[in-house]
Design an enzyme around this catalytic site. Structure first.
Site: not given
Length: 338
Positions: A150, A211
């Site tokens: 991400d 994350e």
């Protein structure tokens, strides 16, 4: 493996670097820094291809050696950047581009192309970890190479954040540095490792989701309880080995008041004024206490108010105000005592 020839407009804290000579070292050569014993032990446990990947220095594409195949890394990195994978930050993950589905699919396809069988671990709807294990001795603990899928949002980006254009020898785009360059470098190196014949020590490649916000992917993976010899986490560190990291705790704080028309101010109680006192108290706590708590590698503990919302409109005494507080923890601190 992190941040090979990529640039990302996301701000990162300054990195203390040791003096080092320019250029790329050959596989198996002495690292161009004075390695700590732990660093030497970790490098010695890795295949030469991975050692060479770790020892790469950021630079133009022409500076990358042939065994790592700069063009392949650049092409894969561009695909990952264009796939987006924006963390929804607690919002709707079903929106196109605001989940990790597209970059995860690219990673799965690549793993299959080099003869591995990828496994997905669903963490939330539209969000999953992807991992694969190379062959190895059944009793040998793997070495984990991991990076996240991400990115943070790109609303403030100047230009197109997803074009993955190469300018002046650098690939630009949201997530190009943090941390899809790590994904691309690790995957290409993994393909080389398998092509040359995997050794007795298995490699576990792990691409995690979520994350940038809740760390949901890492938490879900840790809950599986799998063991490993050690791990290499791809993050923008200037290609230095980092062995300590601040923790994090976050809070949403809310104050309430009594709404009234601004012409009758005394009939109301302003929630923003109440919150202002809270913010000043937090700032004094940081200045007087936290900034004096220090760690030899990480510096001081920190606290900041990153977001504030309050009020309904300009001619109404605010009945509500909210802030979001970010607290970075040193080793030994916990969220309960933060």
């Amino acid at each position: 493996c992190a941040a090979v020839f990529s640039r990302d407009q996301k701000a990162h804290p300054p990195i203390r670097r040791r003096p080092r000579r320019r250029g790329v070292e050959q596989a198996g050569a002495e690292p161009p820094w004075t390695a700590e014993p732990l660093q030497r032990k970790c490098l010695a446990a890795l295949p030469p291809t991975y050692v060479q990947a770790i020892m790469l220095r950021p630079g133009k594409l022409s500076a990358t050696p042939e065994p790592i195949m700069a063009e392949e890394v650049a092409q894969l990195l561009a695909r990952l950047v264009r796939a987006r994978g924006v963390n929804p930050m607690g919002g709707d993950a079903s929106r196109p581009g605001y989940n990790e589905e597209a970059p995860a699919a690219i990673v799965q396809d690549f793993l299959r192309s080099i003869g591995l069988a990828p496994t997905t671990q669903e963490v939330a709807p539209h969000r999953a970890n992807v991992w694969a294990l190379t062959p190895g001795a059944p009793d040998a603990l793997p070495v984990i190479f991991t990076a996240h899928l991400d990115t943070v949002p790109a609303e403030t980006w100047t230009g197109d954040p997803w074009d993955a254009a190469i300018r002046d020898g650098y690939l630009h785009g949201r997530g190009s540095c943090d941390t899809k360059a790590s994904l691309a470098a690790m995957l290409i190196a993994l393909g080389r490792f398998i092509a040359k014949g995997a050794g007795p020590r298995p490699i576990l490649f792990l691409a995690t989701c979520d994350e940038e916000s809740g760390h949901g992917g890492a938490r879900a993976w840790a809950a599986l309880g799998r063991k490993a010899l050690f791990g290499v986490v791809g993050e923008p560190t200037g290609l230095e080995i980092v062995r300590a990291h601040k923790g994090i705790a976050r809070w949403d704080l809310r104050t309430t008041g009594v709404s009234a028309h601004s012409s009758s101010r005394d009939k109301g109680v302003c929630a923003i004024t109440r919150m202002a006192r809270v913010v000043l108290c937090l700032e004094r706590f940081y200045q007087d206490v936290l900034r004096h708590r220090r760690h030899p590698l990480l510096g001081s503990a920190s606290l900041s108010v990153g977001v504030i919302h309050g009020g309904q409109n300009v001619n109404t005494v605010a009945s509500r105000c909210e802030i979001q507080v970010d607290r970075r923890l040193l080793p030994g601190e916990t969220p309960a005592t933060a």
